[in-house]
Write an enzyme that holds these catalytic residues in place. Structure first.
Site, PDB file in Angstrom:
ATOM      1  N   GLU A 213      80.193 -70.614  19.984  1.00  0.00           N
ATOM      2  CA  GLU A 213      79.601 -69.310  19.649  1.00  0.00           C
ATOM      3  C   GLU A 213      78.400 -69.031  20.541  1.00  0.00           C
ATOM      4  O   GLU A 213      77.765 -69.967  21.050  1.00  0.00           O
ATOM      5  CB  GLU A 213      79.105 -69.344  18.195  1.00  0.00           C
ATOM      6  CG  GLU A 213      79.864 -68.490  17.215  1.00  0.00           C
ATOM      7  CD  GLU A 213      79.728 -66.994  17.394  1.00  0.00           C
ATOM      8  OE1 GLU A 213      79.543 -66.515  18.537  1.00  0.00           O
ATOM      9  OE2 GLU A 213      79.842 -66.296  16.395  1.00  0.00           O
ATOM     10  N   ASP A 214      78.068 -67.759  20.673  1.00  0.00           N
ATOM     11  CA  ASP A 214      76.849 -67.419  21.402  1.00  0.00           C
ATOM     12  C   ASP A 214      75.611 -67.637  20.542  1.00  0.00           C
ATOM     13  O   ASP A 214      74.634 -68.223  20.973  1.00  0.00           O
ATOM     14  CB  ASP A 214      76.910 -65.972  21.940  1.00  0.00           C
ATOM     15  CG  ASP A 214      77.284 -64.941  20.869  1.00  0.00           C
ATOM     16  OD1 ASP A 214      77.522 -65.323  19.703  1.00  0.00           O
ATOM     17  OD2 ASP A 214      77.352 -63.749  21.209  1.00  0.00           O
TER      18      ASP A 214
ATOM     19  N   ASP B 241      73.213 -66.235  13.452  1.00  0.00           N
ATOM     20  CA  ASP B 241      72.122 -65.435  12.879  1.00  0.00           C
ATOM     21  C   ASP B 241      72.124 -65.671  11.370  1.00  0.00           C
ATOM     22  O   ASP B 241      71.514 -66.611  10.879  1.00  0.00           O
ATOM     23  CB  ASP B 241      72.393 -63.973  13.282  1.00  0.00           C
ATOM     24  CG  ASP B 241      71.285 -63.017  12.908  1.00  0.00           C
ATOM     25  OD1 ASP B 241      70.814 -63.073  11.772  1.00  0.00           O
ATOM     26  OD2 ASP B 241      70.898 -62.186  13.745  1.00  0.00           O
TER      27      ASP B 241
ATOM     28  N   GLY C 132      81.097 -62.714  22.915  1.00  0.00           N
ATOM     29  CA  GLY C 132      79.774 -63.224  23.292  1.00  0.00           C
ATOM     30  C   GLY C 132      79.748 -64.603  23.911  1.00  0.00           C
ATOM     31  O   GLY C 132      78.834 -64.923  24.668  1.00  0.00           O
TER      32      GLY C 132
ATOM     33  N   LYS D 254      69.212 -68.817  15.113  1.00  0.00           N
ATOM     34  CA  LYS D 254      67.987 -68.218  14.538  1.00  0.00           C
ATOM     35  C   LYS D 254      67.780 -68.841  13.162  1.00  0.00           C
ATOM     36  O   LYS D 254      68.316 -68.326  12.171  1.00  0.00           O
ATOM     37  CB  LYS D 254      68.151 -66.704  14.397  1.00  0.00           C
ATOM     38  CG  LYS D 254      68.195 -65.929  15.711  1.00  0.00           C
ATOM     39  CD  LYS D 254      68.353 -64.436  15.407  1.00  0.00           C
ATOM     40  CE  LYS D 254      68.407 -63.610  16.666  1.00  0.00           C
ATOM     41  NZ  LYS D 254      68.800 -62.202  16.391  1.00  0.00           N
TER      42      LYS D 254
ATOM     43  N   ARG E 181      75.755 -57.856  28.461  1.00  0.00           N
ATOM     44  CA  ARG E 181      76.379 -59.182  28.419  1.00  0.00           C
ATOM     45  C   ARG E 181      76.314 -59.883  29.767  1.00  0.00           C
ATOM     46  O   ARG E 181      76.265 -61.098  29.843  1.00  0.00           O
ATOM     47  CB  ARG E 181      77.864 -59.066  28.046  1.00  0.00           C
ATOM     48  CG  ARG E 181      78.132 -58.673  26.622  1.00  0.00           C
ATOM     49  CD  ARG E 181      79.596 -58.964  26.289  1.00  0.00           C
ATOM     50  NE  ARG E 181      80.074 -58.226  25.141  1.00  0.00           N
ATOM     51  CZ  ARG E 181      79.893 -58.601  23.871  1.00  0.00           C
ATOM     52  NH1 ARG E 181      79.225 -59.696  23.601  1.00  0.00           N
ATOM     53  NH2 ARG E 181      80.365 -57.884  22.886  1.00  0.00           N
TER      54      ARG E 181
ATOM     55  N   ASP F 292      75.234 -59.080  23.519  1.00  0.00           N
ATOM     56  CA  ASP F 292      75.221 -57.644  23.808  1.00  0.00           C
ATOM     57  C   ASP F 292      74.419 -56.848  22.797  1.00  0.00           C
ATOM     58  O   ASP F 292      74.146 -57.299  21.691  1.00  0.00           O
ATOM     59  CB  ASP F 292      76.649 -57.108  23.780  1.00  0.00           C
ATOM     60  CG  ASP F 292      77.183 -57.005  22.347  1.00  0.00           C
ATOM     61  OD1 ASP F 292      77.191 -58.034  21.649  1.00  0.00           O
ATOM     62  OD2 ASP F 292      77.549 -55.900  21.919  1.00  0.00           O
TER      63      ASP F 292
ATOM     64  N   PHE G 159      65.895 -59.578  18.587  1.00  0.00           N
ATOM     65  CA  PHE G 159      67.235 -59.273  19.056  1.00  0.00           C
ATOM     66  C   PHE G 159      67.361 -59.660  20.525  1.00  0.00           C
ATOM     67  O   PHE G 159      66.544 -59.260  21.357  1.00  0.00           O
ATOM     68  CB  PHE G 159      67.588 -57.801  18.845  1.00  0.00           C
ATOM     69  CG  PHE G 159      69.061 -57.587  18.922  1.00  0.00           C
ATOM     70  CD1 PHE G 159      69.877 -57.930  17.857  1.00  0.00           C
ATOM     71  CD2 PHE G 159      69.649 -57.110  20.086  1.00  0.00           C
ATOM     72  CE1 PHE G 159      71.258 -57.781  17.939  1.00  0.00           C
ATOM     73  CE2 PHE G 159      71.029 -56.962  20.177  1.00  0.00           C
ATOM     74  CZ  PHE G 159      71.827 -57.303  19.098  1.00  0.00           C
TER      75      PHE G 159
HETATM   76  P1  IMP Z   1      75.915 -63.820  11.918  1.00  0.00           P
HETATM   77  O1  IMP Z   1      77.245 -63.695  11.231  1.00  0.00           O
HETATM   78  O2  IMP Z   1      74.856 -62.986  11.228  1.00  0.00           O
HETATM   79  O3  IMP Z   1      75.470 -65.249  12.076  1.00  0.00           O
HETATM   80  O4  IMP Z   1      76.048 -63.152  13.315  1.00  0.00           O
HETATM   81  C1  IMP Z   1      76.704 -63.733  14.338  1.00  0.00           C
HETATM   82  C2  IMP Z   1      77.071 -62.712  15.369  1.00  0.00           C
HETATM   83  O5  IMP Z   1      76.162 -61.628  15.408  1.00  0.00           O
HETATM   84  C3  IMP Z   1      77.010 -63.338  16.749  1.00  0.00           C
HETATM   85  O6  IMP Z   1      78.259 -63.860  17.107  1.00  0.00           O
HETATM   86  C4  IMP Z   1      76.604 -62.181  17.603  1.00  0.00           C
HETATM   87  O7  IMP Z   1      77.744 -61.494  18.056  1.00  0.00           O
HETATM   88  C5  IMP Z   1      75.816 -61.271  16.716  1.00  0.00           C
HETATM   89  N1  IMP Z   1      74.350 -61.432  16.889  1.00  0.00           N
HETATM   90  C6  IMP Z   1      73.484 -62.006  16.044  1.00  0.00           C
HETATM   91  N2  IMP Z   1      72.227 -61.992  16.532  1.00  0.00           N
HETATM   92  C7  IMP Z   1      72.312 -61.398  17.747  1.00  0.00           C
HETATM   93  C8  IMP Z   1      71.334 -61.094  18.768  1.00  0.00           C
HETATM   94  O8  IMP Z   1      70.121 -61.364  18.692  1.00  0.00           O
HETATM   95  N3  IMP Z   1      71.833 -60.491  19.883  1.00  0.00           N
HETATM   96  C9  IMP Z   1      73.148 -60.164  20.046  1.00  0.00           C
HETATM   97  N4  IMP Z   1      74.083 -60.433  19.108  1.00  0.00           N
HETATM   98  C10 IMP Z   1      73.671 -61.035  17.966  1.00  0.00           C
HETATM   99 MG    MG Z   2      79.397 -63.037  18.847  1.00  0.00          MG
END
Ligand code: IMP
Ligand code: MG
Length: 189
Positions: free
Chosen positions: A109-110, A113, A54, A141, A175, A169, A162
């Site tokens: 990081e992208d 979440d 990402g 977020k 992407r 993606d 989302f």
């Molecule tokens: P986390 O571990 O829940 O913080 O998630 C992080 C990963 O989830 C990111 O690196 C993304 O790959 C994916 N992710 C979380 N939210 C989104 C979204 O809104 N769109 C796309 N990918 C997401």
């Molecule tokens: Mg990611």
């Protein structure tokens, strides 16, 4: 507000995406972050570690705007199995190939979440005794964080929808879109 309709994606077909950040807005924010990082790391040579897949566009655009020297490497983890729901567990798929001991590391990081992936990555890098570790994420977020995590560099704080595009993606699609688009709040997965 520009919209686009999802085509050829099974159950997602027909969903309406809203453009929330245009390429111009993303570019100007990435440039600001690059200025800030260049000032903070003046005289240092940080290693940018991009989180595949990402972060590739963000990492590339950010790195090109830095006024300082830097190195780049990549790591790949998996936290999302399918669709938009996180599995809760993080797996290391591809480790870094550089030596981070006594180096300044910036994990790129992208999006953050739940924060689970970010915490996993930070711990993974800290195991090798770097001089410093910082986190740069294009998107955060804040309402979704499940643990305390502070990223040093955040592009945009976003609502809990989302998002796709500019590296983000849904099932590996979208992407390559130059803008960032949001699925509807009530998206069915
Ligand atoms: P986390 O571990 O829940 O913080 O998630 C992080 C990963 O989830 C990111 O690196 C993304 O790959 C994916 N992710 C979380 N939210 C989104 C979204 O809104 N769109 C796309 N990918 C997401
Ligand atoms: Mg990611």
């Amino acid at each position: 507000m520009r919209t686009r309709t999802v085509a050829n994606m099974g159950k997602y077909t027909g969903q309406i995406l809203e453009e929330i950040y245009t390429p111009e807005v993303i570019e100007s924010r990435v440039n600001q972050l690059a200025k800030q990082i260049s000032a903070d790391y003046a005289g240092k040579v940080p290693i940018l570690i991009g989180v595949l897949n990402g972060s590739v566009f963000f990492l590339a655009d950010l790195a090109k705007q830095l006024d300082i020297e830097c190195e780049m490497d990549f790591i790949k983890v998996s936290s999302y199995h399918m669709g938009t729901q996180s599995s809760g567990t993080v797996r290391l798929i591809k480790d870094i190939s550089c030596i981070v001991t006594d180096r300044d590391v910036i994990i790129v990081e992208d999006i953050i979440d739940s924060g689970l992936t970010a915490r996993f990555l930070k711990h993974r890098i800290l195991e090798n005794q770097p001089s410093s570790v910082a986190f740069a994420t294009l998107l955060l977020k804040p309402d979704c964080l499940k643990l305390e995590f502070t990223a040093e560099y955040v592009g945009f704080e976003v609502v809990d929808r989302f998002l796709v595009g500019y590296g983000l993606d849904l099932d590996q699609k979208f992407r390559n879109l130059p803008s960032i688009w949001a699925f509807p709040e009530d998206m069915q997965v």
